[in-house]
Design a protein around this motif. Structure first.
Motif, PDB file in Angstrom:
ATOM      1  N   UNK A   8       1.021  -1.151   0.179  1.00 52.41           N
ATOM      2  CA  UNK A   8       0.073  -0.154   0.074  1.00 52.41           C
ATOM      3  C   UNK A   8       0.874   1.164  -0.163  1.00 52.41           C
ATOM      4  N   UNK A   9       0.764   2.099  -1.104  1.00 49.83           N
ATOM      5  CA  UNK A   9       1.610   3.083  -1.238  1.00 49.83           C
ATOM      6  C   UNK A   9       0.738   4.351  -0.653  1.00 49.83           C
ATOM      7  N   UNK A  10       1.136   5.138   0.406  1.00 48.21           N
ATOM      8  CA  UNK A  10       0.513   6.223   0.872  1.00 48.21           C
ATOM      9  C   UNK A  10       0.901   7.413  -0.268  1.00 48.21           C
ATOM     10  N   UNK A  11      -0.238   8.419  -0.040  1.00 48.96           N
ATOM     11  CA  UNK A  11      -0.211   9.878  -0.373  1.00 48.96           C
ATOM     12  C   UNK A  11       0.184  10.964   0.534  1.00 48.96           C
ATOM     13  N   UNK A  12       1.304  11.820   0.290  1.00 51.06           N
ATOM     14  CA  UNK A  12       1.676  12.600   0.999  1.00 51.06           C
ATOM     15  C   UNK A  12       0.745  13.767   0.691  1.00 51.06           C
ATOM     16  N   UNK A  13       0.209  14.482   1.901  1.00 48.60           N
ATOM     17  CA  UNK A  13      -0.928  15.612   1.956  1.00 48.60           C
ATOM     18  C   UNK A  13      -0.524  16.659   3.054  1.00 48.60           C
ATOM     19  N   UNK A  14      -0.920  17.713   2.864  1.00 44.03           N
ATOM     20  CA  UNK A  14      -0.860  18.737   3.721  1.00 44.03           C
ATOM     21  C   UNK A  14      -2.354  18.684   4.335  1.00 44.03           C
ATOM     22  N   UNK A  15      -2.446  18.938   5.586  1.00 43.78           N
ATOM     23  CA  UNK A  15      -3.700  18.871   6.469  1.00 43.78           C
ATOM     24  C   UNK A  15      -3.617  20.270   7.132  1.00 43.78           C
ATOM     25  N   UNK A  16      -4.886  21.070   7.205  1.00 44.00           N
ATOM     26  CA  UNK A  16      -5.098  22.057   7.951  1.00 44.00           C
ATOM     27  C   UNK A  16      -5.738  21.907   9.246  1.00 44.00           C
ATOM     28  N   UNK A  17      -5.330  22.616  10.299  1.00 42.67           N
ATOM     29  CA  UNK A  17      -5.570  22.297  11.788  1.00 42.67           C
ATOM     30  C   UNK A  17      -7.366  22.231  11.593  1.00 42.67           C
ATOM     31  N   UNK A  18      -7.928  21.278  12.507  1.00 46.03           N
ATOM     32  CA  UNK A  18      -9.342  21.496  12.858  1.00 46.03           C
ATOM     33  C   UNK A  18      -9.424  20.580  13.941  1.00 46.03           C
TER      34      UNK A  18
END
Length: 153
Positions: free
Chosen positions: A1-11
């Motif tokens: 399983x290859x993950x995707x690198x993402x940026x997440x905003x705080x919530x």
């Protein structure tokens, strides 16, 4: 399983909470997570969380890490909210870089198999360091999951 690198905003996610360890969760006699999710669904918490963000999916938020994968952590079953309330437990998802592991399939089996794949991924890639600030599961439907793991850098 290859993950995707993402940026997440705080919530913020609010709901009900338990504190546990991975060692406890490996033993059906001491596991707390199944009971937490059972209460969340059977006691109607989905519809009782104050200040829910419109159309928020269900989240499982891992926070308050004692150390690493071997230490204690808190898990909140809940939904995104516009503000924390004293009526529910809450956790803030830290803004930053996450690896997103997505998998189709029926819950809870897909959750377990995806976590197994995540642990294998980090064992095979020791150069990628987990942040141990906040990780979360996102449930858009009962037929799949996205798990976001906070990483350093």
């Amino acid at each position: 399983m290859q993950p995707e690198k993402v940026q997440v905003e705080s919530f913020v996610v609010a709901g009900i909470q338990t504190r546990t360890t991975n060692a406890q969760e490996m033993n059906p006699l001491t596991a707390k997570i199944p009971a937490l999710w059972g209460r969340f669904m059977s006691e109607g918490h989905y519809n009782r969380i104050p200040q829910v963000v419109a159309d928020s999916p269900v989240y499982g938020v891992y926070a308050d890490f004692e150390s690493d994968a071997n230490g204690a952590y808190s898990l909140i079953a809940g939904r995104a909210v516009s503000a924390a309330s004293s009526e529910t437990a809450s956790a803030t998802i830290a803004a930053g870089t996450y690896l997103k592991f997505a998998a189709p399939g029926p819950c809870p089996q897909v959750v377990i198999s995806t976590w197994m794949a995540i642990w294998q991924y980090f064992q095979a890639n020791p150069q990628i360091q987990r942040a141990y600030v906040s990780d979360f599961e996102r449930y858009e439907s009962p037929e799949g999951i996205e798990i976001y793991i906070g990483v350093q850098g």
